[in-house]
Design a protein around this motif. Structure first.
Motif, PDB file in Angstrom:
ATOM      1  N   UNK A 201       0.851  -1.195   0.000  1.00  0.00           N
ATOM      2  CA  UNK A 201       0.000   0.000   0.000  1.00  0.00           C
ATOM      3  C   UNK A 201       0.885   1.243   0.000  1.00  0.00           C
ATOM      4  N   UNK A 202       0.341   2.373   0.364  1.00  0.00           N
ATOM      5  CA  UNK A 202       1.091   3.628   0.284  1.00  0.00           C
ATOM      6  C   UNK A 202       2.257   3.711   1.265  1.00  0.00           C
ATOM      7  N   UNK A 203       2.264   2.881   2.272  1.00  0.00           N
ATOM      8  CA  UNK A 203       3.318   2.978   3.288  1.00  0.00           C
ATOM      9  C   UNK A 203       4.167   1.718   3.432  1.00  0.00           C
ATOM     10  N   UNK A 204       3.679   0.582   2.960  1.00  0.00           N
ATOM     11  CA  UNK A 204       4.457  -0.659   3.086  1.00  0.00           C
ATOM     12  C   UNK A 204       4.529  -1.357   1.720  1.00  0.00           C
ATOM     13  N   UNK A 205       5.679  -2.033   1.441  1.00  0.00           N
ATOM     14  CA  UNK A 205       6.849  -2.195   2.307  1.00  0.00           C
ATOM     15  C   UNK A 205       7.695  -0.934   2.453  1.00  0.00           C
ATOM     16  N   UNK A 206       7.399   0.077   1.660  1.00  0.00           N
ATOM     17  CA  UNK A 206       8.030   1.385   1.736  1.00  0.00           C
ATOM     18  C   UNK A 206       7.073   2.394   1.140  1.00  0.00           C
TER      19      UNK A 206
ATOM     20  N   UNK B  93       4.911   3.890  -3.443  1.00  0.00           N
ATOM     21  CA  UNK B  93       3.649   4.120  -4.164  1.00  0.00           C
ATOM     22  C   UNK B  93       3.064   5.484  -3.820  1.00  0.00           C
ATOM     23  N   UNK B  94       3.139   5.850  -2.557  1.00  0.00           N
ATOM     24  CA  UNK B  94       2.623   7.156  -2.138  1.00  0.00           C
ATOM     25  C   UNK B  94       3.402   8.281  -2.808  1.00  0.00           C
ATOM     26  N   UNK B  95       4.734   8.201  -2.788  1.00  0.00           N
ATOM     27  CA  UNK B  95       5.566   9.276  -3.326  1.00  0.00           C
ATOM     28  C   UNK B  95       5.508   9.325  -4.855  1.00  0.00           C
ATOM     29  N   UNK B  96       5.387   8.170  -5.490  1.00  0.00           N
ATOM     30  CA  UNK B  96       5.257   8.153  -6.945  1.00  0.00           C
ATOM     31  C   UNK B  96       3.949   8.813  -7.368  1.00  0.00           C
ATOM     32  N   UNK B  97       2.886   8.609  -6.597  1.00  0.00           N
ATOM     33  CA  UNK B  97       1.611   9.241  -6.913  1.00  0.00           C
ATOM     34  C   UNK B  97       1.697  10.756  -6.760  1.00  0.00           C
ATOM     35  N   UNK B  98       2.462  11.232  -5.789  1.00  0.00           N
ATOM     36  CA  UNK B  98       2.669  12.676  -5.637  1.00  0.00           C
ATOM     37  C   UNK B  98       3.302  13.244  -6.908  1.00  0.00           C
TER      38      UNK B  98
ATOM     39  N   UNK C 171      13.987  24.556  -8.659  1.00  0.00           N
ATOM     40  CA  UNK C 171      12.819  25.065  -7.923  1.00  0.00           C
ATOM     41  C   UNK C 171      11.786  23.969  -7.719  1.00  0.00           C
ATOM     42  N   UNK C 172      11.503  23.200  -8.793  1.00  0.00           N
ATOM     43  CA  UNK C 172      10.541  22.104  -8.648  1.00  0.00           C
ATOM     44  C   UNK C 172      11.069  21.047  -7.691  1.00  0.00           C
ATOM     45  N   UNK C 173      12.341  20.676  -7.828  1.00  0.00           N
ATOM     46  CA  UNK C 173      12.884  19.608  -6.991  1.00  0.00           C
ATOM     47  C   UNK C 173      12.860  19.982  -5.517  1.00  0.00           C
ATOM     48  N   UNK C 174      13.143  21.236  -5.210  1.00  0.00           N
ATOM     49  CA  UNK C 174      13.085  21.660  -3.803  1.00  0.00           C
ATOM     50  C   UNK C 174      11.682  21.485  -3.239  1.00  0.00           C
ATOM     51  N   UNK C 175      10.685  21.926  -3.999  1.00  0.00           N
ATOM     52  CA  UNK C 175       9.303  21.832  -3.528  1.00  0.00           C
ATOM     53  C   UNK C 175       8.826  20.381  -3.486  1.00  0.00           C
ATOM     54  N   UNK C 176       9.148  19.620  -4.511  1.00  0.00           N
ATOM     55  CA  UNK C 176       8.749  18.213  -4.569  1.00  0.00           C
ATOM     56  C   UNK C 176       9.418  17.420  -3.443  1.00  0.00           C
ATOM     57  N   UNK C 177      10.684  17.693  -3.200  1.00  0.00           N
ATOM     58  CA  UNK C 177      11.418  17.002  -2.143  1.00  0.00           C
ATOM     59  C   UNK C 177      10.726  17.176  -0.790  1.00  0.00           C
ATOM     60  N   UNK C 178      10.246  18.381  -0.510  1.00  0.00           N
ATOM     61  CA  UNK C 178       9.601  18.639   0.776  1.00  0.00           C
ATOM     62  C   UNK C 178       8.267  17.913   0.899  1.00  0.00           C
ATOM     63  N   UNK C 179       7.650  17.543  -0.222  1.00  0.00           N
ATOM     64  CA  UNK C 179       6.351  16.861  -0.174  1.00  0.00           C
ATOM     65  C   UNK C 179       6.500  15.342  -0.036  1.00  0.00           C
ATOM     66  N   UNK C 180       7.729  14.826  -0.103  1.00  0.00           N
ATOM     67  CA  UNK C 180       7.953  13.388  -0.030  1.00  0.00           C
ATOM     68  C   UNK C 180       7.905  12.891   1.411  1.00  0.00           C
ATOM     69  N   UNK C 181       7.606  11.613   1.568  1.00  0.00           N
ATOM     70  CA  UNK C 181       7.535  11.026   2.906  1.00  0.00           C
ATOM     71  C   UNK C 181       8.904  10.975   3.569  1.00  0.00           C
ATOM     72  N   UNK C 182       9.963  10.859   2.741  1.00  0.00           N
ATOM     73  CA  UNK C 182      11.321  10.827   3.260  1.00  0.00           C
ATOM     74  C   UNK C 182      12.181  11.804   2.461  1.00  0.00           C
ATOM     75  N   UNK C 183      12.033  13.099   2.732  1.00  0.00           N
ATOM     76  CA  UNK C 183      12.788  14.088   1.956  1.00  0.00           C
ATOM     77  C   UNK C 183      14.287  13.961   2.188  1.00  0.00           C
ATOM     78  N   UNK C 184      15.044  14.366   1.193  1.00  0.00           N
ATOM     79  CA  UNK C 184      16.497  14.384   1.284  1.00  0.00           C
ATOM     80  C   UNK C 184      16.921  15.705   1.919  1.00  0.00           C
ATOM     81  N   UNK C 185      17.537  15.632   3.099  1.00  0.00           N
ATOM     82  CA  UNK C 185      17.945  16.842   3.805  1.00  0.00           C
ATOM     83  C   UNK C 185      19.331  17.273   3.360  1.00  0.00           C
ATOM     84  N   UNK C 186      19.441  18.542   2.989  1.00  0.00           N
ATOM     85  CA  UNK C 186      20.701  19.102   2.507  1.00  0.00           C
ATOM     86  C   UNK C 186      21.063  20.339   3.316  1.00  0.00           C
TER      87      UNK C 186
END
Length: 526
Positions: free
Chosen positions: A29-34, A37-42, A64-79
């Motif tokens: 589902x959207x959260x398991x096994x990872x 699916x949730x992030x791809x749908x975003x 600009x898009x990647x910064x905004x998209x990254x923040x909407x992910x369940x596990x954003x990449x922190x820089x």
């Protein structure tokens, strides 16, 4: 270039009882096994609404898009970087790469430098169940996504991830990482498995990443990497599907876009029950020539042929041998089908950047895991654009000079090469050349002179209307590999074709500026 061979389907007897049980008990589902699916749908929601703005040359998402998209992910990449680039957003760029490899991000014909997903594509995706979506993404990522689309000339994900899996299996404790700066770690995670693959391993739930807040001036910082139980089961299955001796193979040096994984029998014409010196064989060659001639001369570049006219020609040729008429008629219809299939095959190669059989790849993955995931049934198909007979308006520039050319879609790139050289008054035209551009999947593609020993197709067999391009996209016309001239073709618009132009589809120069450079300037001008 390296590409994986087709996987070998596996059956339940090749799994241990414990691993088979782990796969069978897994829910998707959207959260398991990872959260994949949730992030791809975003990402698909972004592609389906306003589309995604991309850079002009590499066709990668803007920062600009990647910064905004990254923040909407369940596990954003922190820089903690002042000037990050696209690849620093490892998970976001990895998701985009997989989506584009599936054909979900073709160019938007109404908006320059913008990628979007059509309603039909989105509907096809939502028709899949969660299990089908998960294994479709897994197969595309591991086997189908070409790292060239990210400017990475390394191996496909399957090679890198299984090599990394071997390293993780040897460690009884989670792999300790100082951070992801290449100079600070022996593992060189930026290359094996590559940071975007590492982020996707986490998104698919195959590994667990423990991250820490990066220090000032540092990129994504990972403290430890550990296999999950589900990840060990999946990667063990993939090891069985791709044994080390057949995990990857070198693509042909002379034709880097030809895929040797394809069954050779699928690339050859149907067998002909005549010897080359027989009368029937010679008649068949005449008929094949008629088919090709009809297609080349058809109004608007139509791929349809007049079967009635061809049959009438065949009957006239077979007057003295009517008993062979049925066999010859069958072969004629086969020739018609193959001729039309040739055009479709060329468009497919141009669209995806080489040979690939996505449906066949998905079926092999489904066959391997269906014993444990019975719901695997429906597959996703790759959308290939239709031929476009309309007028393509290019601004062709070299140096400070440019010419604006209106080119009907029926023109071959061989003809376009001649027109460009004529427009810039180049007289010595007997040199090799290549048209270079990006496919829908973001991979570099070359359409070349008939004597060039590389490329996805020859210029004489590709029409402008076959190209997977949209306004705002650019093509590099590299002429004479010795002097290395580069003409920049910017597609400004695609205009509807009228009946008169359809009957006589000639190229028209509709604008110009600047003096053309001399093809061979005098020594003092160098």
């Amino acid at each position: 270039m390296f590409a994986p061979q087709y996987p070998t389907p596996i059956d339940a007897t090749q799994f241990s009882l414990a691993m088979g049980k782990r796969l069978s008990q897994q829910t998707f589902n959207d959260t398991t096994p990872g959260p994949i699916l949730r992030d791809f749908q975003v990402l698909l929601d972004c592609l389906g609404s306003d589309g995604i703005l991309v850079t002009e040359r590499s066709q990668l998402p803007t920062l600009k898009f990647l910064r905004e998209f990254n923040e909407s992910l369940s596990r954003p990449t922190h820089l903690s970087l002042k000037r990050p680039n696209q690849k620093h957003y490892a998970y976001a760029i990895g998701l985009f790469w997989v989506a584009r490899s599936m054909g979900f991000a073709p160019p938007n014909v109404k908006r320059k430098n913008c990628l979007f997903a059509s309603p039909d594509q989105l509907q096809a995706w939502t028709s899949l169940c969660a299990e089908e979506q998960y294994f479709t993404l897994l197969a595309v990522w591991m086997h189908h996504a070409n790292p060239d689309a990210l400017g990475d000339r390394g191996p496909y994900a399957i090679q890198r991830c299984l090599d990394f899996f071997g390293q993780l299996k040897q460690d009884t404790q989670p792999l300790q990482v100082i951070d992801c700066e290449p100079r600070n770690q022996k593992q060189r995670l930026d290359y094996y498995p590559a940071l975007y693959n590492l982020a996707l391993l986490d998104g698919f739930g195959l590994v667990h990443l423990e991250t820490v807040k990066p220090a000032p001036g540092r990129a994504w910082s990972i403290h430890s990497i550990a296999l999950t139980e589900f990840g060990e089961a999946i990667l063990t299955a993939l090891e069985t599907m791709y044994p080390p001796e057949a995990r990857w193979q070198m693509l042909s040096f002379n034709d880097p876009f030809h895929d040797p994984r394809l069954d050779a029998s699928s690339l050859t014409s149907s067998s002909v029950p005549f010897t080359p010196d027989s009368e029937e064989y010679q008649l068949l060659e005449q008929l094949q020539g008629m088919v090709e001639s009809q297609t080349e001369n058809a109004d608007g570049g139509s791929e349809d042929v007049d079967e009635a006219a061809l049959l009438a020609s065949l009957q006239a040729l077979m007057q003295d041998n009517p008993e062979r008429m049925e066999v010859m008629q069958s072969l004629l219809m086969k020739a018609v089908e193959e001729n039309q299939a040739d055009f479709a095959a060329i468009r497919r190669r141009l669209t995806i950047g080489g040979e690939s059989e996505l449906v066949a790849e998905l079926n092999l993955y489904y066959d391997s895991f269906r014993e444990f995931v019975p719901s695997l049934s429906q597959t996703l198909t790759l959308a290939i654009p239709e031929f476009n007979p309309n007028i393509f308006v290019f601004k062709v520039a070299v140096g400070k000079a440019w010419r604006r050319l209106a080119i009907p879609g029926v023109w071959t790139l061989e003809g376009v090469a001649s027109i460009i050289l004529e427009a810039f008054e180049f007289e010595d035209i007997d040199h090799l050349y290549a048209f270079n551009f990006l496919s829908h999947s973001g991979c570099p593609v070359s359409v070349v002179h008939e004597y060039a020993e590389f490329g996805v197709a020859k210029a004489y067999e590709v029409r402008v209307g076959d190209l997977p391009i949209a306004p705002g996209m650019q093509i590099d016309f590299n002429f004479d590999f010795g002097d290395n001239w580069h003409f920049d073709l910017l597609l400004e618009s695609i205009e509807p074709i009228d009946e008169a132009t359809m009957r006589e589809p000639n190229v028209e120069q509709i604008g110009s500026q600047g003096k053309a450079p001399e093809q061979y300037p005098d020594d003092e001008d160098w």
